[in-house]
Motif scaffolding. Sequence first.
Motif, PDB file in Angstrom:
ATOM      1  N   LEU A 171      -6.804  13.932  -5.981  1.00 48.04           N
ATOM      2  CA  LEU A 171      -6.381  12.874  -6.895  1.00 48.04           C
ATOM      3  C   LEU A 171      -5.247  12.055  -6.282  1.00 48.04           C
ATOM      4  CD1 LEU A 171      -6.286  11.479  -9.693  1.00 48.04           C
ATOM      5  CD2 LEU A 171      -4.720  13.296 -10.425  1.00 48.04           C
ATOM      6  N   LEU A 172      -4.257  12.721  -5.722  1.00 43.84           N
ATOM      7  CA  LEU A 172      -3.110  12.022  -5.139  1.00 43.84           C
ATOM      8  C   LEU A 172      -3.524  11.171  -3.941  1.00 43.84           C
ATOM      9  CD1 LEU A 172      -0.461  14.880  -5.379  1.00 43.84           C
ATOM     10  CD2 LEU A 172      -0.404  12.701  -6.611  1.00 43.84           C
ATOM     11  N   ILE A 173      -4.400  11.714  -3.095  1.00 44.14           N
ATOM     12  CA  ILE A 173      -4.874  10.943  -1.939  1.00 44.14           C
ATOM     13  C   ILE A 173      -5.647   9.717  -2.407  1.00 44.14           C
ATOM     14  CG2 ILE A 173      -6.457  10.985   0.028  1.00 44.14           C
ATOM     15  CD1 ILE A 173      -5.621  13.920   0.467  1.00 44.14           C
ATOM     16  N   ALA A 174      -6.494   9.883  -3.418  1.00 49.05           N
ATOM     17  CA  ALA A 174      -7.274   8.758  -3.948  1.00 49.05           C
ATOM     18  C   ALA A 174      -6.360   7.702  -4.559  1.00 49.05           C
ATOM     19  CB  ALA A 174      -8.273   9.268  -4.987  1.00 49.05           C
ATOM     20  N   VAL A 175      -5.409   8.130  -5.390  1.00 50.09           N
ATOM     21  CA  VAL A 175      -4.492   7.181  -6.029  1.00 50.09           C
ATOM     22  C   VAL A 175      -3.633   6.475  -4.979  1.00 50.09           C
ATOM     23  CG1 VAL A 175      -2.467   6.999  -7.537  1.00 50.09           C
ATOM     24  CG2 VAL A 175      -4.443   8.358  -8.254  1.00 50.09           C
ATOM     25  N   GLY A 176      -3.200   7.211  -3.959  1.00 49.28           N
ATOM     26  CA  GLY A 176      -2.427   6.592  -2.890  1.00 49.28           C
ATOM     27  C   GLY A 176      -3.195   5.474  -2.218  1.00 49.28           C
ATOM     28  N   ASP A 177      -4.492   5.674  -2.020  1.00 51.91           N
ATOM     29  CA  ASP A 177      -5.316   4.644  -1.389  1.00 51.91           C
ATOM     30  C   ASP A 177      -5.526   3.455  -2.325  1.00 51.91           C
ATOM     31  OD1 ASP A 177      -6.917   4.224   1.143  1.00 51.91           O
ATOM     32  OD2 ASP A 177      -8.459   3.835  -0.334  1.00 51.91           O
ATOM     33  N   ILE A 178      -5.740   3.736  -3.595  1.00 53.07           N
ATOM     34  CA  ILE A 178      -5.937   2.657  -4.569  1.00 53.07           C
ATOM     35  C   ILE A 178      -4.678   1.811  -4.713  1.00 53.07           C
ATOM     36  CG2 ILE A 178      -6.284   2.169  -7.025  1.00 53.07           C
ATOM     37  CD1 ILE A 178      -8.155   4.620  -7.100  1.00 53.07           C
ATOM     38  N   LYS A 179      -3.510   2.463  -4.754  1.00 50.72           N
ATOM     39  CA  LYS A 179      -2.264   1.733  -4.978  1.00 50.72           C
ATOM     40  C   LYS A 179      -1.937   0.772  -3.850  1.00 50.72           C
ATOM     41  CE  LYS A 179       0.326   2.493  -8.023  1.00 50.72           C
ATOM     42  NZ  LYS A 179       0.448   1.819  -9.337  1.00 50.72           N
ATOM     43  N   LEU A 180      -2.542   0.983  -2.680  1.00 52.71           N
ATOM     44  CA  LEU A 180      -2.298   0.054  -1.575  1.00 52.71           C
ATOM     45  C   LEU A 180      -2.770  -1.347  -1.912  1.00 52.71           C
ATOM     46  CD1 LEU A 180      -3.324   2.127   1.577  1.00 52.71           C
ATOM     47  CD2 LEU A 180      -1.026   1.596   0.791  1.00 52.71           C
ATOM     48  N   VAL A 181      -3.698  -1.457  -2.844  1.00 45.56           N
ATOM     49  CA  VAL A 181      -4.226  -2.767  -3.214  1.00 45.56           C
ATOM     50  C   VAL A 181      -3.142  -3.654  -3.799  1.00 45.56           C
ATOM     51  CG1 VAL A 181      -4.927  -2.336  -5.606  1.00 45.56           C
ATOM     52  CG2 VAL A 181      -6.270  -3.870  -4.190  1.00 45.56           C
ATOM     53  N   GLU A 182      -2.060  -3.057  -4.285  1.00 44.19           N
ATOM     54  CA  GLU A 182      -0.966  -3.835  -4.857  1.00 44.19           C
ATOM     55  C   GLU A 182      -0.297  -4.712  -3.801  1.00 44.19           C
ATOM     56  OE1 GLU A 182       1.775  -1.394  -6.899  1.00 44.19           O
ATOM     57  OE2 GLU A 182       0.288  -0.552  -8.258  1.00 44.19           O
ATOM     58  N   ASN A 183      -0.423  -4.334  -2.538  1.00 40.65           N
ATOM     59  CA  ASN A 183       0.205  -5.103  -1.473  1.00 40.65           C
ATOM     60  C   ASN A 183      -0.806  -5.909  -0.673  1.00 40.65           C
ATOM     61  OD1 ASN A 183       2.904  -4.050  -1.899  1.00 40.65           O
ATOM     62  ND2 ASN A 183       2.072  -2.119  -1.179  1.00 40.65           N
ATOM     63  N   ASP A 184      -2.049  -5.924  -1.134  1.00 40.04           N
ATOM     64  CA  ASP A 184      -3.098  -6.673  -0.441  1.00 40.04           C
ATOM     65  C   ASP A 184      -3.423  -7.949  -1.199  1.00 40.04           C
ATOM     66  OD1 ASP A 184      -3.214  -4.688   1.387  1.00 40.04           O
ATOM     67  OD2 ASP A 184      -4.975  -3.693   0.529  1.00 40.04           O
ATOM     68  N   ASP A 185      -4.225  -8.768  -0.568  1.00 43.73           N
ATOM     69  CA  ASP A 185      -4.673  -9.993  -1.223  1.00 43.73           C
ATOM     70  C   ASP A 185      -5.480  -9.675  -2.466  1.00 43.73           C
ATOM     71  OD1 ASP A 185      -5.263 -11.694   1.938  1.00 43.73           O
ATOM     72  OD2 ASP A 185      -3.459 -11.529   0.700  1.00 43.73           O
ATOM     73  N   ASP A 186      -6.152  -8.531  -2.483  1.00 39.47           N
ATOM     74  CA  ASP A 186      -6.970  -8.163  -3.631  1.00 39.47           C
ATOM     75  C   ASP A 186      -6.127  -8.060  -4.901  1.00 39.47           C
ATOM     76  OD1 ASP A 186      -9.174  -8.050  -2.079  1.00 39.47           O
ATOM     77  OD2 ASP A 186      -9.124  -5.874  -1.783  1.00 39.47           O
ATOM     78  N   PHE A 187      -4.887  -7.596  -4.763  1.00 41.36           N
ATOM     79  CA  PHE A 187      -4.030  -7.472  -5.931  1.00 41.36           C
ATOM     80  C   PHE A 187      -3.679  -8.849  -6.482  1.00 41.36           C
ATOM     81  CE2 PHE A 187       0.264  -6.893  -7.831  1.00 41.36           C
ATOM     82  CZ  PHE A 187      -0.145  -6.169  -8.930  1.00 41.36           C
ATOM     83  N   ALA A 188      -3.438  -9.779  -5.578  1.00 47.54           N
ATOM     84  CA  ALA A 188      -3.148 -11.144  -6.018  1.00 47.54           C
ATOM     85  C   ALA A 188      -4.340 -11.731  -6.762  1.00 47.54           C
ATOM     86  CB  ALA A 188      -2.787 -12.016  -4.825  1.00 47.54           C
TER      87      ALA A 188
END
Length: 249
Positions: free
Chosen positions: A227-244
């Motif tokens: 769960l932590l590894i998955a959430v860590g990967d998902i949260k990276l989207v906050e700093n990507d263009d995808d989050f924007a």
Amino acid sequence: MDILDTHAYDRRQRRNMSCALLLSLLPFFLSAALYFYLWTPDSPGSIISAGVKAAPVVLLAATVLSWNGGQSVLGVVGGLLFSAVGDCCLIWPELFLHGMGAFAVAHLLYSLAFLSSRYATRSSSSSWNRFLYLILFLVGAGFYIYLFPFLQKDPNSDLLTPGVGIYFVLIILMSVLATRTRNTATVLGSLTFMVSDVSLALQVFKVLAPMKHGNTLIMGTYYLAQLLIAVGDIKLVENDDDFAKWKRS
């Protein structure tokens, strides 16, 4: 005033994203709860029990894929799917080596993910980090040496002894690379994975007498790690263009 409004808007959007993430993780939590509810000691292996055990990790893979798209397929998503294969194999003791091989591939895929450009901006080469890497390798080597006599007692020791050694190298490497990311969820996930595998090794290789709640400890830390590894990967989207893009939608 405009800056304050922008910050408030960003906070609201991040809150909304966190709520959406929590909702998307509900199938994982429900399937994990179902596994612990249905699991019984010494129950014979079956296709159904394998499916119930692997379901939470497969659902995690689907969640990561839905958030990150194809960019995680050869990384965390692939690692989760190979972990699910390993889960199924470990239902049957005679497939232990196959399961260990599947998890070894999972750790390789996690390692590749942590080396990717998505994590690169969080890397650090401070002396403290290098000291932590050394500690991880020493702990892994020390535990393998401690485990070695018990591995030699196994009927498949010719394959098992070097196989476990290679597996230890891969999981330690994965943990070291996770530490480099300085992503809190990723680091905690990798270390929790090590705790789960150490607990499993102590039980499988009969280092300790069977524990009353041994399976709960092993699978609880295992599901938490994934769960932590998955959430860590998902949260990276906050700093990507995808989050924007997500914020503008």
